[in-house]
Structures are given as C-alpha cells and as structure tokens.
Design an enzyme around this catalytic site. Structure first.
Site, PDB file in Angstrom:
ATOM      1  CE  LYS A  52      -4.052  -2.118   1.899  1.00 22.81           C
ATOM      2  NZ  LYS A  52      -4.853  -2.566   3.073  1.00 22.81           N
ATOM      3  CD  GLN A  96      -3.777  -4.955   5.721  1.00 22.32           C
ATOM      4  OE1 GLN A  96      -3.695  -3.225   5.762  1.00 22.32           O
ATOM      5  NE2 GLN A  96      -4.138  -5.418   5.450  1.00 22.32           N
ATOM      6  CG  ASP A 119      -9.432   0.139   4.821  1.00 25.02           C
ATOM      7  OD1 ASP A 119      -9.140  -0.563   3.481  1.00 25.02           O
ATOM      8  OD2 ASP A 119      -9.219   0.110   5.323  1.00 25.02           O
TER       9      ASP A 119
END
Ligand code: GUN
Length: 279
Positions: A52, A96, A119
């Site tokens: 990422k 995460q 997200d």
C-alpha cells in the site's frame, strides 16, 4: 476461447490514470497523504501494508506509517486515530486488519472519520452505498466492478451470484452489482443446493475463503467467474476459491489467482485516496 481477465494489467492502467490525476492536483496546489496504521507484526499484514505504501509512492501521494507494537492499548490506538482525524494534512486513514484480539475492531472502524475512511468500512460509508449516496466503497468489491467493466463484460440485466456474505467483500459486492442493475443472489454456508444456485449465474463472484471449493459443476457454460480468494497451497503455489484448471474450460471469462482480483484492491484504495483529496 475463455477470456482471461488480467487484473495486473487493469490495476496498472488505473494506477497510471491516478498518477496523472495526482500530478494535475499538485499543480493546483492540492496534495494528499495517507496514514497507514499497523498494530503488531502479522507477516501477511506487513506485506499488504508495504504494498500500500509502495502504491502511494508510485502515484505520488505521501504515506505516513504508524507501526505500533502488539501491546498497544485500544485507547492509545483510538487517540492516534482521533489525532489523525483532526490533522488537515492527512486525507486518508487506514488501519490494517486484523487488529490484536484485545481490541474491538468495530470501535476502531467507527472512530475513523467517515470522510477519511478510504477503506470504506465505516457504517456511514456502508450506509451510503445501501441508499445510493456518495461515499467510499470497499476496495476489493469496487475493484471487481472495474475488472468487469474494463474487460467489456455487460452487468445490467445479468444474473449475478455472490458466494460469501462478509462485510468487506460479499455484502458490498452484492450492493455494487445491484447498483449496476444486475439481478443479485447472495449465497452463504447455509444456502440449500449451492451448486444449483451458482449454476444459474451469468456472473459468479466467489469470496468464501475455501481453496478450490468451486468446481466445474458449479459453473454455467460461458459464465464469467470472479475469484476473490487467495490461498497458499502445500506446494507453495497460490490458488483461489475456484478450481481454475477445472472451471477455466467451462467459463466464458475468468480471473486467475494470482493476478486477478488481488492487485485491484490496492488500485482502488489509491482511487479512494485520490477521491479523498478532491472532495
Ligand atoms: N485486511 C484485509 N483486507 C483489508 C483491507 O482491505 N483493509 C484493511 N484495512 N485491512 C484489511
């Protein structure tokens, strides 16, 4: 000939488009930064986080890394998120998952400001998707839509079967296909005669987390098959939820594993980061 849906190529196209957009924004004085939080050192999470950050670098946005030890308290993590929520230089925040067992994942997601939730996990963003309003969409299902569209696969009016009902993939996937005017069925572990239901699908999307579960018997001749699963086999090779060797000859189009859905998730995360910059 079965069409192989190339997620590597399509994700690269998307990242190159975003790179151009970021350069244009920079000329207008608009810059972006993504905060990436990892708690603990789960090896799989470390790989995702590294990829990422690399993607941010590629498209030209800054990433700020927060690598917190496993023993971090929930309160400490929430305090960091609140600080990042208020920081005007940060437009995207990502924590995460999974977080360590002593933390409440839902509480963490809820604490991220919805306008920075790249997200697309916050209930406000999920709710926006349900009622058709603007918001961030979960990256993997958004990536599947791009794979289908950019491969020239018609969605409107088609029978779409989604296998799996997770909050991150199955449920938002079904909602996105509905938004694209497919007729959508969601299947799960309690579905009666799963094979027969899957066999009705013009587009079959599988996100169950079981290696090679979907064999040729589940697939209608000529159907498009999208495999969201990824597993490491005993021989070290990767496979999906779909038995590729068996299903490929039956399908009209299919995603490989690796190189199908996987690379799309990060491309769509970058897309959300750029959207966060322009809002
Ligand atoms: N863990 C597995 N997939 C994801 C994802 O898309 N986002 C975050 N934050 N954590 C994950």
């Amino acid at each position: 000939m079965t069409q192989l849906i190339d997620g590597k190529k399509i994700s690269q196209e998307i990242k190159d488009e975003l790179k151009e957009k970021v350069a244009e924004l920079k000329e207008q004085g608009i810059e972006g930064a993504l905060a990436v939080i990892q708690v603990g050192s789960d090896p799989a999470s470390s790989v995702y986080v590294r990829n990422k950050k690399r993607a941010c670098e590629y498209i030209g946005i800054r990433s700020e890394s927060y690598e917190l030890p496993e023993e971090t308290t929930e309160e400490e993590l929430l305090t960091l998120i609140e600080k990042l929520n208020k920081d005007p230089k940060i437009n995207g925040i990502l924590c995460q998952l999974p977080v360590p067992a002593h933390m409440d994942e839902n509480k963490i997601i809820r604490t991220i400001a919805p306008e920075k939730d790249v997200d697309g996990f916050h209930t406000q963003n999920v709710g926006a998707l349900v009622v058709g309003q603007q918001g961030f969409v979960s990256c993997t299902p958004a990536g599947v839509i791009q794979l289908l569209k950019r491969s020239g696969i018609e969605i409107a009016g088609k029978n779409c079967v989604v296998v799996g009902r997770s909050n991150i993939v199955g449920k938002p996937m079904a909602l996105l296909m509905l938004r694209e005017n497919a007729t959508v069925t969601i299947c799960h572990s309690r579905t009666a005669d799963l094979k027969a239901v899957c066999k009705q699908a013009d587009i079959l999307i599988v996100a169950v987390g079981k290696p090679k579960m979907i064999t040729a018997e589940y697939v209608k001749e000529g159907a498009t098959v999208i495999d969201v699963g990824i597993h490491r086999q005993e021989d070290g090779k990767l496979c999906g939820d779909v038995d590729f060797e068996q299903v490929e000859p039956v399908a009209g189009a299919i995603t490989p594993v690796p190189g199908g859905v996987g690379p799309m998730t990060i491309a769509m995360l970058m897309n959300n980061c750029v959207e966060a910059m322009t809002r």
